[in-house]
Design a protein around this motif. Structure first.
Motif, PDB file in Angstrom:
ATOM      1  N   GLU A 110       0.506  14.427   1.303  1.00 23.01           N
ATOM      2  CA  GLU A 110       0.205  13.977   2.665  1.00 23.01           C
ATOM      3  C   GLU A 110       0.728  14.911   3.746  1.00 23.01           C
ATOM      4  O   GLU A 110       0.137  14.989   4.817  1.00 23.01           O
ATOM      5  CB  GLU A 110       0.654  12.531   2.908  1.00 23.01           C
ATOM      6  N   THR A 157       0.456  -3.671   8.187  1.00 20.24           N
ATOM      7  CA  THR A 157      -0.617  -3.067   7.403  1.00 20.24           C
ATOM      8  C   THR A 157      -1.688  -4.121   7.085  1.00 20.24           C
ATOM      9  O   THR A 157      -1.398  -5.154   6.472  1.00 20.24           O
ATOM     10  CB  THR A 157      -0.037  -2.445   6.120  1.00 20.24           C
ATOM     11  N   LEU A 205       2.735  11.857  -3.692  1.00 27.33           N
ATOM     12  CA  LEU A 205       2.156  11.393  -2.419  1.00 27.33           C
ATOM     13  C   LEU A 205       2.784  12.149  -1.250  1.00 27.33           C
ATOM     14  O   LEU A 205       2.091  12.575  -0.319  1.00 27.33           O
ATOM     15  CB  LEU A 205       2.372   9.886  -2.250  1.00 27.33           C
ATOM     16  N   LYS A 206       4.111  12.340  -1.299  1.00 29.03           N
ATOM     17  CA  LYS A 206       4.794  13.019  -0.190  1.00 29.03           C
ATOM     18  C   LYS A 206       4.235  14.410   0.007  1.00 29.03           C
ATOM     19  O   LYS A 206       3.937  14.810   1.115  1.00 29.03           O
ATOM     20  CB  LYS A 206       6.315  13.123  -0.433  1.00 29.03           C
ATOM     21  N   CYS A 217       0.856  -1.196   0.000  1.00 30.69           N
ATOM     22  CA  CYS A 217       0.000   0.000   0.000  1.00 30.69           C
ATOM     23  C   CYS A 217       0.893   1.247   0.000  1.00 30.69           C
ATOM     24  O   CYS A 217       2.005   1.208   0.535  1.00 30.69           O
ATOM     25  CB  CYS A 217      -0.852   0.064   1.265  1.00 30.69           C
ATOM     26  N   GLY A 218       0.354   2.324  -0.531  1.00 29.03           N
ATOM     27  CA  GLY A 218       0.998   3.645  -0.418  1.00 29.03           C
ATOM     28  C   GLY A 218       2.427   3.653  -0.940  1.00 29.03           C
ATOM     29  O   GLY A 218       2.726   3.154  -2.040  1.00 29.03           O
ATOM     30  N   THR A 219       3.307   4.200  -0.127  1.00 28.06           N
ATOM     31  CA  THR A 219       4.714   4.313  -0.510  1.00 28.06           C
ATOM     32  C   THR A 219       5.316   2.949  -0.835  1.00 28.06           C
ATOM     33  O   THR A 219       6.097   2.806  -1.783  1.00 28.06           O
ATOM     34  CB  THR A 219       5.495   4.989   0.638  1.00 28.06           C
ATOM     35  N   ALA A 220       4.965   1.945  -0.051  1.00 22.81           N
ATOM     36  CA  ALA A 220       5.518   0.605  -0.280  1.00 22.81           C
ATOM     37  C   ALA A 220       5.058   0.080  -1.646  1.00 22.81           C
ATOM     38  O   ALA A 220       5.789  -0.651  -2.322  1.00 22.81           O
ATOM     39  CB  ALA A 220       5.081  -0.339   0.841  1.00 22.81           C
ATOM     40  N   SER A 270       6.285  -3.994   3.166  1.00 26.97           N
ATOM     41  CA  SER A 270       5.666  -3.189   4.225  1.00 26.97           C
ATOM     42  C   SER A 270       6.712  -2.706   5.216  1.00 26.97           C
ATOM     43  O   SER A 270       7.493  -3.506   5.725  1.00 26.97           O
ATOM     44  CB  SER A 270       4.613  -4.036   4.956  1.00 26.97           C
ATOM     45  N   GLN A 271       6.722  -1.417   5.481  1.00 27.73           N
ATOM     46  CA  GLN A 271       7.621  -0.883   6.502  1.00 27.73           C
ATOM     47  C   GLN A 271       7.251  -1.461   7.860  1.00 27.73           C
ATOM     48  O   GLN A 271       8.084  -2.047   8.539  1.00 27.73           O
ATOM     49  CB  GLN A 271       7.519   0.652   6.519  1.00 27.73           C
ATOM     50  N   SER A 272       5.986  -1.287   8.234  1.00 28.29           N
ATOM     51  CA  SER A 272       5.560  -1.682   9.581  1.00 28.29           C
ATOM     52  C   SER A 272       5.439  -3.190   9.737  1.00 28.29           C
ATOM     53  O   SER A 272       5.582  -3.721  10.832  1.00 28.29           O
ATOM     54  CB  SER A 272       4.202  -1.054   9.892  1.00 28.29           C
ATOM     55  N   VAL A 276       5.545  10.054   9.997  1.00 26.23           N
ATOM     56  CA  VAL A 276       4.390   9.387   9.384  1.00 26.23           C
ATOM     57  C   VAL A 276       4.589   9.265   7.867  1.00 26.23           C
ATOM     58  O   VAL A 276       4.245   8.250   7.264  1.00 26.23           O
ATOM     59  CB  VAL A 276       3.086  10.140   9.752  1.00 26.23           C
ATOM     60  N   ALA A 277       5.175  10.288   7.268  1.00 21.09           N
ATOM     61  CA  ALA A 277       5.470  10.200   5.833  1.00 21.09           C
ATOM     62  C   ALA A 277       6.711   9.325   5.648  1.00 21.09           C
ATOM     63  O   ALA A 277       7.785   9.629   6.157  1.00 21.09           O
ATOM     64  CB  ALA A 277       5.706  11.590   5.260  1.00 21.09           C
ATOM     65  N   SER A 278       6.538   8.272   4.910  1.00 23.92           N
ATOM     66  CA  SER A 278       7.606   7.287   4.754  1.00 23.92           C
ATOM     67  C   SER A 278       8.704   7.824   3.831  1.00 23.92           C
ATOM     68  O   SER A 278       8.422   8.332   2.745  1.00 23.92           O
ATOM     69  CB  SER A 278       6.978   6.034   4.149  1.00 23.92           C
TER      70      SER A 278
HETATM   71  C1  F6R Z   1       3.165   7.298   2.966  1.00 24.64           C
HETATM   72  C2  F6R Z   1       3.011   6.201   3.887  1.00 24.64           C
HETATM   73  C3  F6R Z   1       1.995   5.173   3.602  1.00 24.64           C
HETATM   74  C4  F6R Z   1       2.578   3.777   3.843  1.00 24.64           C
HETATM   75  C5  F6R Z   1       1.473   2.720   3.699  1.00 24.64           C
HETATM   76  C6  F6R Z   1       2.040   1.327   3.867  1.00 24.64           C
HETATM   77  O1  F6R Z   1       4.176   8.161   3.353  1.00 24.64           O
HETATM   78  O2  F6R Z   1       3.692   6.121   4.875  1.00 24.64           O
HETATM   79  O3  F6R Z   1       1.502   5.289   2.299  1.00 24.64           O
HETATM   80  O4  F6R Z   1       3.599   3.558   2.943  1.00 24.64           O
HETATM   81  O5  F6R Z   1       0.486   2.937   4.658  1.00 24.64           O
HETATM   82  O6  F6R Z   1       2.628   1.170   5.115  1.00 24.64           O
HETATM   83  P1  F6R Z   1       3.588  -0.041   5.423  1.00 24.64           P
HETATM   84  O7  F6R Z   1       4.805   0.138   4.597  1.00 24.64           O
HETATM   85  O8  F6R Z   1       3.863   0.054   6.895  1.00 24.64           O
HETATM   86  O9  F6R Z   1       2.838  -1.290   5.045  1.00 24.64           O
END
Ligand code: F6R
Length: 609
Positions: free
Chosen positions: A489, A354, A485-486, A302-305, A349-351, A400-402
């Motif tokens: 957001e 998700t 996106l950056k 999702c999103g940045t990932a 996914s960073q976290s 919060v912004a990746s």
């Molecule tokens: C944008 C941002 C989100 C995450 C997205 C996925 O700056 O942070 O778009 O990239 O919610 O999150 P993860 O990578 O944690 O799955």
């Protein structure tokens, strides 16, 4: 998304809880609250907005308690008000609950409880769970009451519960929302992520779905929701305290942008070996054959990932010659995708938490696909639910912004593509060129970062503009999406990113005098084409900004503003071209007076679908 912290030990609970909430604030910041047990009764305080507001309200009565739970909220059910803030209480006022996740059948449970004469104060799903626990509680069966309540619940939860009758314990449970127990010396901290714990201990256990921990000052027990004992391994969190502190920077986002030379180095450390001409990825070593033989890769994120996944798609097709698709996790899981044995699903996914990405991964693995993960948070759910994977090792991302997660994800994807490519048909010479170029990236990012002051000056000229276009081609098309996106957001301006050529098929109608059009226009295979695209928007009055390759005087003459990146090979350009766009978004947001690390309506780690 929402943060939980609970403390039991011999120290003042409220201080540790408030500090923990501040560390977790990036997960949600609409409202916050805490509950402690004092003289056999619960004491609760709540506040709307930042943790500081709550801290101001916490009086001396909280001083002597050594057990408590706290929560910082990102609203799902009900507005961010004090009434809706957690902790929520049962009908007797003896049991307090904090909760992350969503109780999907809360409406029917609420109806049932109301029919039994139970009253409600808030609009939240969480209060329903608190009241349900109270409904099953008979005065000495807290653990049983929590288990009974959870067995009625559909949805996701990470919870912590305390009860005035039993001040010697916290009960924690999880399904779908992460929960960790930090193990100190005769003290324990329950938290939704390690940032609330590492100041006190780096020894933790990760609860799995369907597990519960009963935590006292003397120790903890872990059981399933059916009361079957489970043994958990104690693990060590590698994060350092300074990684989650500002360290002299004004915002976490800026700190993390500037960390990228080092975070990309960390990501490659011990993996890329120039001398031997190898890439070693320990986390996938046991599956190297399956991955090499795969006939299709699906990246889901999702999103940045997801943007990183798009870069990965280009890398995989280019270097490894494997058909690859990048799918929005939320769409993928609900559209009955065709998957089979030879397909590899790769969750990025960073976290690692998700909800949509996790659900897509589960769906694909159920259908027989091999699941791999590209994840930053060690021990997270996605990391644990994949067959194999590669950690980013970029350190905790608090903004919060990746930012650094994106460059970490692209670095891992580049290493993986080259690794598989070499096992297929990438020649030793081409492979060596690739890893040499990769090795230079951290130093090249450092050079790009030197332009922060210049980027700020450009931001000063453009910060008032409300509509922006971001355009790129090839490897830089995902960078255009990520740049847009950056800025949207954190600056709340409208921005659209797209392949530069697509602009002519409709969006060009938006272009008017002064609209910033940001081009990623490096000296690469589609250079001439992008020159043409720049002319097209200039002819319609746009203000042109370009990210160009060092020494390119031609585009410099054509565009109003230019930022440069050092020359690298085309597949690695996104690692450099994204940097000026992160800085541009940052400086525009600062100039617009936005809250950089806590952008409105957002939260880190989106654990609801
Ligand atoms: C944008 C941002 C989100 C995450 C997205 C996925 O700056 O942070 O778009 O990239 O919610 O999150 P993860 O990578 O944690 O799955």
């Amino acid at each position: 998304m929402c943060g939980i912290v609970g403390y039991i030990g011999s120290k003042t609970a409220s201080g540790i809880l408030l500090e923990g909430l501040k560390r977790l604030e990036y997960r949600g910041y609409d409202s916050a609250g805490l509950a402690i047990i004092n003289d056999g009764g619960l004491v609760i305080e709540k506040a709307v907005g930042r943790i500081l507001n709550l801290e101001k309200k916490v009086g001396p009565i909280f001083g002597s308690a050594t057990v408590g739970i706290a929560h910082t909220r990102w609203a799902t059910h009900g507005a961010p008000t004090e009434t809706n803030a957690h902790p929520h209480l049962d009908h007797s006022g003896k049991i307090a609950l904090v909760h992350n996740g969503i109780i999907e059948n809360y409406a029917s449970l609420r109806k049932y409880l109301e029919a039994q004469g139970v009253g409600f104060e808030s609009e939240t799903d969480t209060e329903v769970l608190a009241k349900l626990i109270g409904h099953f509680y008979t005065g000495d069966n807290l653990e049983q009451a929590v288990r009974s309540a959870l067995s009625e619940v559909q949805g996701t939860y990470g919870i912590a519960v305390i009860c005035a009758d039993q001040p010697d314990r916290i009960i924690a449970a999880r399904k779908g929302s992460p929960l960790i127990v930090g193990i100190g010396k005769n003290e324990y901290i329950v938290a939704s992520d390690a940032s609330a714990i590492i100041e006190h201990t780096n020894q933790v256990i990760y609860l799995s779905d369907g597990e519960m921990a009963i935590v006292s000052r003397e120790g903890f027990r872990t059981i399933t929701l059916d009361a079957v004992p489970v043994t958990k391994d104690v693990q060590q969190v590698e994060w350092k305290l300074e990684q989650i502190e500002l360290g002299g920077f004004e915002h976490f986002m800026l700190k993390e942008i500037f960390e990228q030379p080092e975070s990309v180095r960390m990501c490659m450390r011990g993996r890329v070996n120039l001398r031997e001409g190898t890439i070693h990825l320990g986390g996938i070593a046991n599956y190297a054959r399956e991955l090499t033989r795969a006939h299709r890769f699906v990246f889901t994120a999702c999103g940045t990932a997801w943007h990183a996944g798009l870069v990965g798609e280009y890398l995989f097709e280019d270097l490894a010659r494997i058909p690859t698709e990048t799918e929005y996790a939320s769409e993928f899981r609900y559209r009955n995708p065709v998957l089979d044995d030879g397909t590899v699903i790769c969750a990025i996914s960073q976290s690692g938490e998700t909800a949509d990405t996790l659900a897509a991964l589960r769906e694909a693995r159920d259908k027989g696909a091999l699941g791999i993960g590209i994840v930053n948070t060690v021990g997270s759910t996605i990391a644990r639910e994949t067959d194999a994977g590669v950690y980013l090792h970029v350190g905790p991302e608090i903004g919060v912004a990746s930012t650094k997660a994106f460059t970490g994800q692209v670095t891992v994807l580049a290493m993986l593509a080259a690794f598989l490519g070499r096992r297929k048909h990438l020649s030793p010479a081409n492979f060596q060129n690739f890893i040499c170029a990769l090795d230079q990236i951290p130093g090249q990012i450092e050079k790009v970062l030197e332009q922060s002051g210049e980027i700020r000056r450009v931001a000063e000229k453009l910060a008032g503009r409300e509509n922006w276009l971001y355009l790129g081609r090839g490897y830089n098309y995902p960078v255009a999406l990520e740049g847009a996106l950056k800025i949207k957001e954190i600056s709340y301006v409208h921005a659209e990113g797209m392949p530069a050529a697509e602009m002519k098929h409709g969006p060009i109608a938006l272009v008017n005098k002064g609209m910033p059009a940001v081009f990623i226009a490096t000296h690469s295979s589609q250079y001439d084409k992008i020159l043409g695209n720049i002319e097209e928007v200039k002819a319609r009055g746009a203000t042109t900004v370009a990210v160009i390759t060092e020494g390119d005087s031609e585009i410099c003459r054509q565009c109003d503003f230019c930022f440069t990146v050092p020359k690298t090979i085309e597949p690695l350009e996104p690692l450099l071209t994204i940097i000026p766009l992160q800085l541009l978004a940052y400086h525009v947001a600062v100039l617009r007076g936005c809250n950089i690390d806590k952008p409105r309506n957002l939260a880190k780690s989106v654990t609801v679908e």
